[in-house]
Design an enzyme around this catalytic site. Structure first.
Site, PDB file in Angstrom:
ATOM      1  N   ASP A   1       0.868  -1.176   0.000  1.00  0.00           N
ATOM      2  CA  ASP A   1       0.000   0.000   0.000  1.00  0.00           C
ATOM      3  C   ASP A   1       0.912   1.234   0.000  1.00  0.00           C
ATOM      4  O   ASP A   1       2.127   1.135   0.199  1.00  0.00           O
ATOM      5  CB  ASP A   1      -0.949  -0.009   1.205  1.00  0.00           C
TER       6      ASP A   1
HETATM    7  C1  NOJ Z   1      -4.034   3.887   0.191  1.00  0.00           C
HETATM    8  C2  NOJ Z   1      -5.208   2.950   0.238  1.00  0.00           C
HETATM    9  O1  NOJ Z   1      -5.192   2.218   1.447  1.00  0.00           O
HETATM   10  C3  NOJ Z   1      -5.257   1.982  -0.921  1.00  0.00           C
HETATM   11  O2  NOJ Z   1      -6.475   1.301  -0.890  1.00  0.00           O
HETATM   12  C4  NOJ Z   1      -5.050   2.693  -2.223  1.00  0.00           C
HETATM   13  O3  NOJ Z   1      -5.138   1.778  -3.289  1.00  0.00           O
HETATM   14  C5  NOJ Z   1      -3.706   3.385  -2.215  1.00  0.00           C
HETATM   15  N1  NOJ Z   1      -3.670   4.346  -1.122  1.00  0.00           N
HETATM   16  C6  NOJ Z   1      -3.395   4.084  -3.522  1.00  0.00           C
HETATM   17  O4  NOJ Z   1      -4.204   5.180  -3.701  1.00  0.00           O
END
Ligand code: NOJ
Length: 769
Positions: free
Chosen positions: A296
């Site tokens: 993430d």
């Molecule tokens: C953080 C989020 O937890 C995740 O779901 C997302 O895909 C990423 N950022 C990228 O934006």
């Protein structure tokens, strides 16, 4: 976010059409790769050929994903692309920028390796579909499959070839804001929705035209954050992980998902982004996952914040050793892997292992042959009305009718005046829900939907006071929906409430649209209560007190406290956040141009104090079914307000004739359960027939009920259909804490079939020794 500027697209499209064709032919000849239908041996061969020629920096580049938006991005992106030191980008929806980057990678980098462009295409791109929890409420996997396939087409036409979805985290606590992004509380329903979304995004196989690479996320257990607080630690025993939380991930992997995102939080004290057991033992060794793992955003850095890794070097070491392939936005792998190799902490062979699946996915996607987006088609794809038409159907199919006393709904089309009241009735962004992209279509408002439904009626709107987060979201500044105006004063809100009451008094019927704004659920949007935000409860009570008919439409990404409403408001419709066609779809349901058939994918609590709440709990001492012990709480019921699987219709159904093809079976064999469902009412409608089982004894206690089959059936008045379910090894096997393995035990099983998790049509069977 960078905006999607359509004028810029048009200009670019015509100027570059011819050039693109020439370059495409050139690159195809230059790279000389085989077609995308290549089998694994061919893919592996191509990966090894590339690896042989790659420098260490180029290999590390494939693991480096950087921001293409104007935050967190390295200034020298174009130079890094040409050097092959970036493998993928995220956070840009500007087709012109993405196209330029792809040309640089393919034409200027030494080995012509194409880039992946990732974005959170969660429930639509230009056209917005209902939020994922809503699509799960359709109990019809064809809904998310088709919606995600439209979303993929629009994204791909805009240069995006990778989505960070589906999100499949099981969520059993409505306080957790990200409950909106998943399919709710149940592993069986969650697995069905996971498979459907992978098919929708990727098509039948990776590399299907007009589709994108999918990412199943967040691996794993994120939805069980303590107290429902986003990002907080998760403690889950292996039995819950394997029987519940990992199930939708396994389904997505089996459906061929090409990438998987690790979660942010600590899982049993080991951060998920550095968790070898999850990312290697389970994912690679047990499941044989062939795709790549992306962290993430900034997760590699979080390993330090969590107090797990000592510094950046240690974080890179732990991430790669655990099984991470691609580092999203932290750039720590890019910065640290070289010295880790020179110091002998990590071998080149480990780097090769990390790079292989990334290259393999790019090959299987057909990117080497077709790296570019045909920008001459972008605007046509983005304005294709078929997507909007389907968004309306998806929204209709997702709505759940929670209460309908005295046939308050549907409303008569003869109604002369409607008061449309509430802070969500007229806000296209909030009706779209979270994860908005600049350039998406704002939703048709409820007021507009009602106007086009009844052009001859008097339709007037009163907001009844604004609502907003008490603590702003850190995303408010760059996502649509964050309120940037100064807050209303208490007097201004009181005045708007009085205006709404006056409007209700002079209208024949009120449609109240209450709930949460888009930024009140999603990431960084957990709550400690489930009350209607702001002064909406007061507004609701005052409008009901007017004494005219009221239909309450809830717009939100999570269940809210409807205990008062359930006792005082005759009609309650859960519309979720319905997307681009929100107002039209809500009007369709209110006036019976569509009959509600959605069912709850979560147990609906009476208030936050009941959370976490889910139907599939174990039977405990003094079961709630014993009248002596009705509740776990002394001041009120411990059962949900509306159970999992529940939802009403404008017609009625009877479910009968539950039969099993046999009542005894050998382990490994299967039986068939059938039941009939009849539309006993006066209008056509859909019923979701659900099958639940309970294993009566075993090496461990088993849940009171577990969903093991469902089918949404459309029936005309008087029509009967037979629904078939299979119960076999797949449905009867579970992971036993006692044996630390998967078991199918020779025990007795209860079976219930009905239209919610409280179904009472019952039979039983036995699995023999
Ligand atoms: C953080 C989020 O937890 C995740 O779901 C997302 O895909 C990423 N950022 C990228 O934006």
């Amino acid at each position: 976010m960078l905006a999607l500027h359509s004028r810029a697209i048009f200009k670019y499209v015509y100027a570059s059409a011819l050039f693109s064709v020439c370059i495409l032919l050139f690159v195809t000849a230059l790279v000389g790769q085989e077609s995308n239908s290549a089998n694994s041996a061919t893919v592996n061969h191509r990966v090894e050929e590339l690896l042989k020629n790659m420098t260490l920096e180029e290999k590390i580049g494939q693991l480096n994903q950087v921001s293409a938006a104007n935050f967190l991005n390295p200034p020298n992106r174009e130079e890094l692309i040409e050097k092959g030191e970036i493998g993928s980008f995220l956070w840009s929806v500007d087709p012109v920028q993405l196209d330029r980057y792809q040309h640089l990678a393919v034409e200027k980098s030494r080995l012509h390796i194409p880039l992946l462009f990732g974005y959170d295409v969660i429930h639509g791109f230009r056209t917005v579909f209902p939020v994922p929890i809503a699509m799960a409420a359709s109990w019809d996997p064809r809904v998310p499959e088709k919606a995600q396939s439209f979303a993929a087409r629009e994204a791909r036409a805009s240069g995006i070839n990778w989505t960070f979805g589906p999100m499949v985290d099981i969520a059993r606590d409505a306080r957790w804001g990200r409950i909106v992004e998943g399919a709710g509380e149940d592993p069986y329903l969650g697995a069905a929705m996971a498979r459907a979304q992978v098919r929708g995004f990727q098509g039948p196989q990776l590399g299907t035209a007009d589709h994108v690479l999918a990412t199943v996320k967040h691996f794993a257990g994120y939805g069980a954050a303590e107290g429902g607080r986003d990002y907080d630690s998760v403690y889950l025993p292996e039995t819950s992980l394997r029987n519940v939380y990992l199930q939708p991930f396994k389904a997505a992997v089996d459906a061929g998902v090409g990438s998987l995102m690790s979660a942010y939080m600590d899982l049993n004290d080991v951060p998920a982004g550095g968790n070898h057991w999850l990312l290697h033992d389970v994912l690679r060794e047990e499941w044989g996952f062939q795709g790549f793992v992306v962290t993430d955003a900034l997760t590699t850095n979080d390993l330090i914040i969590h107090g797990f890794a000592k510094n950046e070097s240690d974080a890179a070491y732990r991430a790669v050793s655990a099984g991470v392939n691609v580092d999203m936005a932290s750039r720590i792998l890019a910065g640290q892997l070289g010295s880790l190799i020179r110091n002998g902490k990590i071998t080149v062979a480990q780097i090769d292992d990390a790079v292989r699946p990334v290259l393999a996915v790019k090959i299987r996607m057909g990117l080497f042959e077709h790296p570019y987006t045909d920008l001459s088609k972008t605007s046509a794809v983005l304005s294709d009305p078929a997507a909007r038409e389907y968004s309306r159907i998806a929204a209709q199919r997702s709505m759940v009718l929670l209460r309908n006393e005295n046939h308050t709904l549907p409303l008569s089309k003869k109604v002369s005046s409607i008061a449309v009241i509430g802070p969500l009735a007229n806000d296209g962004t909030d009706l779209d829900g979270g994860w908005g992209v600049d350039g998406e279509t704002p939703a048709v408002t409820v007021e507009a939907g009602l106007r086009s439904k009844l052009p001859g009626a008097t339709i007037a709107f009163a907001r009844g006071g604004e609502i907003r987060r008490t603590i702003p979201s850190r995303f408010d500044d760059f996502l649509p929906g964050g309120k940037k105006t100064p807050p209303q004063s208490a007097e201004e809100i009181s005045k708007e409430i009085e205006e709404a009451v006056a409007l209700a008094k002079k209208s024949e019927v009120s449609v109240l649209v209450l709930g949460e704004t888009a930024n009140m659920s999603g990431e960084y949007a957990s709550r400690s209560t489930l009350e209607l935000p702001g002064r909406q409860q007061e507004l609701l009570e005052k409008i009901v007190a007017v004494g005219k008919p009221v239909a309450l439409v809830i717009v939100s990404g999570r269940p809210l406290n409807m205990s008062w409403a359930n006792a005082h408001v005759p009609a309650i419709l859960m519309a979720w956040q319905p997307g681009s066609e929100a107002g039209n779809a809500i009007a369709d349901i209110l006036f019976a141009d569509a009959n509600p058939g959605g069912k709850l994918p979560v147990s609906w609590p009476r208030g936050a104090g009941q959370e976490p709440l889910y139907y599939s709990h174990n039977v405990t001492q003094y079961p709630e079914s014993d009248p002596m012990y009705r509740s776990r709480y002394w001041e009120g019921p411990s059962t949900p307000l509306y159970p999992f699987g529940f939802g009403l219709s404008y017609t009625t159904f009877s479910i009968a004739d539950l039969r099993l093809s046999k009542t005894e079976l050998k382990a490994g064999d299967s039986l068939e359960a059938t039941a009939t469902v009849t539309n006993t009412g006066a209008s056509g409608g859909d019923e979701v027939v659900q099958l639940y089982i309970h294993q009566r004894a075993g090496s461990t206690s088993r849940p009171i009920r577990e969903l093991k089959g469902f089918e949404r059936v459309a029936l005309q008045p008087g029509e009967t259909k037979t629904v078939h379910f299979t119960l076999g090894k797949k449905e009867l096997t579970y992971w036993s804490e006692a044996h630390k393995s998967w078991v199918e035990e020779p025990e007795e099983f209860d079976v219930w079939v009905g239209n919610s998790s409280t179904a009472n049509l019952h039979t039983a069977f036995r699995v023999l020794e």
